[in-house]
Design a protein around this motif. Sequence first.
Motif, short mmCIF file in Angstrom:
data_model
loop_
_atom_site.label_atom_id
_atom_site.label_comp_id
_atom_site.label_asym_id
_atom_site.label_seq_id
_atom_site.Cartn_x
_atom_site.Cartn_y
_atom_site.Cartn_z
N HIS A 35 -6.22 6.43 -7.40
CA HIS A 35 -6.83 6.42 -6.08
C HIS A 35 -6.11 7.40 -5.15
CE1 HIS A 35 -3.48 4.13 -4.44
NE2 HIS A 35 -3.57 3.31 -5.46
N GLY A 36 -6.73 7.64 -4.03
CA GLY A 36 -6.20 8.63 -3.10
C GLY A 36 -5.40 8.04 -1.96
N SER A 37 -5.15 8.84 -0.97
CA SER A 37 -4.30 8.48 0.17
C SER A 37 -4.76 7.21 0.85
CB SER A 37 -4.29 9.63 1.18
OG SER A 37 -3.94 10.84 0.56
N GLY A 38 -3.85 6.23 0.95
CA GLY A 38 -4.14 5.02 1.71
C GLY A 38 -5.18 4.11 1.10
N SER A 39 -5.55 4.36 -0.17
CA SER A 39 -6.57 3.54 -0.83
C SER A 39 -5.89 2.65 -1.87
CB SER A 39 -7.62 4.44 -1.46
OG SER A 39 -8.69 3.68 -1.98
N LEU A 58 -17.99 3.93 -21.45
CA LEU A 58 -16.58 4.26 -21.29
C LEU A 58 -15.82 3.06 -20.74
CD1 LEU A 58 -16.96 7.80 -19.64
CD2 LEU A 58 -16.72 7.26 -22.06
N ALA A 59 -14.65 2.78 -21.32
CA ALA A 59 -13.77 1.77 -20.74
C ALA A 59 -13.14 2.34 -19.48
CB ALA A 59 -12.69 1.38 -21.75
N THR A 60 -12.65 1.47 -18.58
CA THR A 60 -12.04 1.95 -17.33
C THR A 60 -10.79 1.14 -17.00
OG1 THR A 60 -13.43 0.46 -15.98
CG2 THR A 60 -14.28 2.68 -16.39
N LEU A 61 -9.84 1.81 -16.36
CA LEU A 61 -8.66 1.15 -15.81
C LEU A 61 -8.45 1.67 -14.40
CD1 LEU A 61 -6.11 -0.60 -15.88
CD2 LEU A 61 -4.91 1.30 -16.99
N LEU A 62 -8.62 0.79 -13.42
CA LEU A 62 -8.31 1.11 -12.04
C LEU A 62 -6.96 0.51 -11.73
CD1 LEU A 62 -11.71 0.21 -11.91
CD2 LEU A 62 -11.32 1.57 -9.87
N ILE A 63 -6.01 1.34 -11.30
CA ILE A 63 -4.64 0.87 -11.15
C ILE A 63 -4.06 1.27 -9.79
CG2 ILE A 63 -3.68 2.97 -12.20
CD1 ILE A 63 -1.58 1.13 -13.55
N ASP A 64 -3.22 0.40 -9.25
CA ASP A 64 -2.47 0.72 -8.04
C ASP A 64 -1.18 1.41 -8.47
OD1 ASP A 64 -4.29 -0.37 -6.25
OD2 ASP A 64 -3.40 -2.37 -6.41
N LEU A 65 -0.96 2.61 -8.00
CA LEU A 65 0.24 3.36 -8.36
C LEU A 65 1.44 2.99 -7.50
CD1 LEU A 65 -1.29 6.88 -9.11
CD2 LEU A 65 -0.68 5.06 -10.72
N LEU A 66 1.19 2.19 -6.47
CA LEU A 66 2.27 1.65 -5.63
C LEU A 66 2.24 0.14 -5.70
CD1 LEU A 66 1.87 3.86 -2.40
CD2 LEU A 66 3.41 4.25 -4.34
N THR A 67 3.41 -0.49 -5.60
CA THR A 67 3.48 -1.94 -5.52
C THR A 67 3.01 -2.40 -4.13
OG1 THR A 67 5.75 -1.97 -4.69
CG2 THR A 67 5.45 -1.92 -7.09
N GLU A 68 2.81 -3.70 -3.97
CA GLU A 68 2.40 -4.22 -2.66
C GLU A 68 3.44 -3.90 -1.60
OE1 GLU A 68 1.44 -8.31 -2.77
OE2 GLU A 68 -0.27 -8.07 -4.13
N GLU A 69 4.70 -4.04 -1.94
CA GLU A 69 5.77 -3.73 -0.98
C GLU A 69 5.76 -2.25 -0.61
OE1 GLU A 69 10.68 -3.78 -0.73
OE2 GLU A 69 9.65 -4.81 -2.37
N GLU A 71 3.18 -0.25 -0.74
CA GLU A 71 1.99 0.02 0.05
C GLU A 71 2.20 -0.36 1.52
OE1 GLU A 71 -1.21 -1.96 -1.89
OE2 GLU A 71 -1.48 -0.37 -3.38
N ARG A 72 2.90 -1.48 1.75
CA ARG A 72 3.20 -1.86 3.14
C ARG A 72 4.10 -0.82 3.79
NH1 ARG A 72 3.39 -7.13 0.81
NH2 ARG A 72 5.66 -6.99 0.51
N GLN A 73 5.06 -0.33 3.04
CA GLN A 73 5.95 0.73 3.55
C GLN A 73 5.16 2.00 3.83
OE1 GLN A 73 9.17 1.73 0.87
NE2 GLN A 73 9.41 3.77 1.77
N LEU A 75 2.04 2.30 4.62
CA LEU A 75 1.18 2.17 5.79
C LEU A 75 1.91 2.60 7.06
CD1 LEU A 75 -0.64 -1.22 5.13
CD2 LEU A 75 -1.66 1.06 5.17
N VAL A 76 3.23 2.46 7.05
CA VAL A 76 4.04 2.84 8.22
C VAL A 76 4.45 4.30 8.15
CG1 VAL A 76 6.17 2.37 9.49
CG2 VAL A 76 4.90 0.48 8.45
N THR A 77 4.90 4.74 6.97
CA THR A 77 5.47 6.08 6.86
C THR A 77 4.49 7.13 6.33
OG1 THR A 77 6.24 5.72 4.59
CG2 THR A 77 7.69 5.00 6.38
N ALA A 78 3.47 6.69 5.57
CA ALA A 78 2.52 7.61 4.91
C ALA A 78 3.25 8.62 4.03
CB ALA A 78 1.65 8.33 5.93
N GLY A 79 4.43 8.24 3.52
CA GLY A 79 5.22 9.17 2.72
C GLY A 79 4.97 9.07 1.23
N LEU A 80 4.85 7.84 0.71
CA LEU A 80 4.73 7.67 -0.74
C LEU A 80 3.42 8.20 -1.27
CD1 LEU A 80 6.30 4.11 -1.14
CD2 LEU A 80 7.30 6.31 -1.78
N ARG A 81 2.37 8.14 -0.48
CA ARG A 81 1.07 8.62 -0.96
C ARG A 81 1.08 10.12 -1.23
NH1 ARG A 81 -2.47 7.25 4.30
NH2 ARG A 81 -1.08 5.42 4.21
#
Length: 218
Positions: A35-39, A58-69, A71-73, A75-81
Motif C-alpha cells: 500500500h501507499g502513503s498513509g494507507s 490469482l491468489a492475493t496477499l494484502l499486507i501492512d508493512l508497518l506495525t500498528e505502533e 503506523e501511529r508514529q 501519522l505524526v511524523t510521516a517519516g516511515l512511509r
Amino acid sequence: MISRTVTVPADGRDLVGDLTVLAPAPARAVVLFAHGSGSSRHSPRNREVAAGLGAAGLATLLIDLLTEEEERQDLVTAGLRFDIPLLGRRLAAAIDWLGAEPATRDLPVVLFGASTGAAAALVAAAGRPGRVLTVVSRGGRPDLAGDALDAVRVPVLLVVGGRDHRVLGLNREAARRLHAPHRLHVVPGATHLFEEPGTLDRVTDAARQWCEEQLAAR
C-alpha cells in the motif's frame, strides 16, 4: 476462495496480512500488495483490485508493512512511509514468506505497489529476481526506488492517471531508467487516487491483462 489473516515476520516485527487463495483449483500466481502513503491493507482501492485479480485466478496477499505502533508514529511524523529501504526489506521478507507457505510456495509472485509502495516493490523485485514475475505500479512513485530502478530485471507495468500530471511526469522519467521490459499505461481522466467512475476498473483490467501476458511468456 479461502481468506485468512496471516502473520509475516520481517525486520524483527510481526506484520499482519490478509491472504486469499483459490480452492480447489490452484492459483496461477500470487499478487502481493504494497500500500501507499498513509494507507493500509484495508485500502478499499487495493481491495477492489485484489478482488478483480482474484476473479481472474490469482491468489492475493494484502499486507501492512508497518506495525500498528509504527503506523501511529507515522501519522505524526510521516517519516516511515517514505523509508523505502525499510519498506523494501519488509516486502522482500513477505516474498520469502510466500515461498515457504504451502499454499503459495510454488507460485510466481506479482508485486502490486501503490504510491510509495511501488518504490518498495521495485526495491524488493531487484533483490528477489528469481521469485518475482512482474511489478505493477498504480499511481506509484517509482522515482523513489533510487538505484534499484537500474537493477530491476523483471517486467514492470506503470499505471498512471491521465490527470495526475506530476506523478505521470515522474513515471515517464523513471521508465527511461528501466532496463527491464516495461509499459506505461495512462488511464484517461483519472486523478491520483482513481476515484473517477470506472477508472479503477481500468486499472484492474490493465493489471490482469499484463499478468496474463507475463504468465504466458513465462
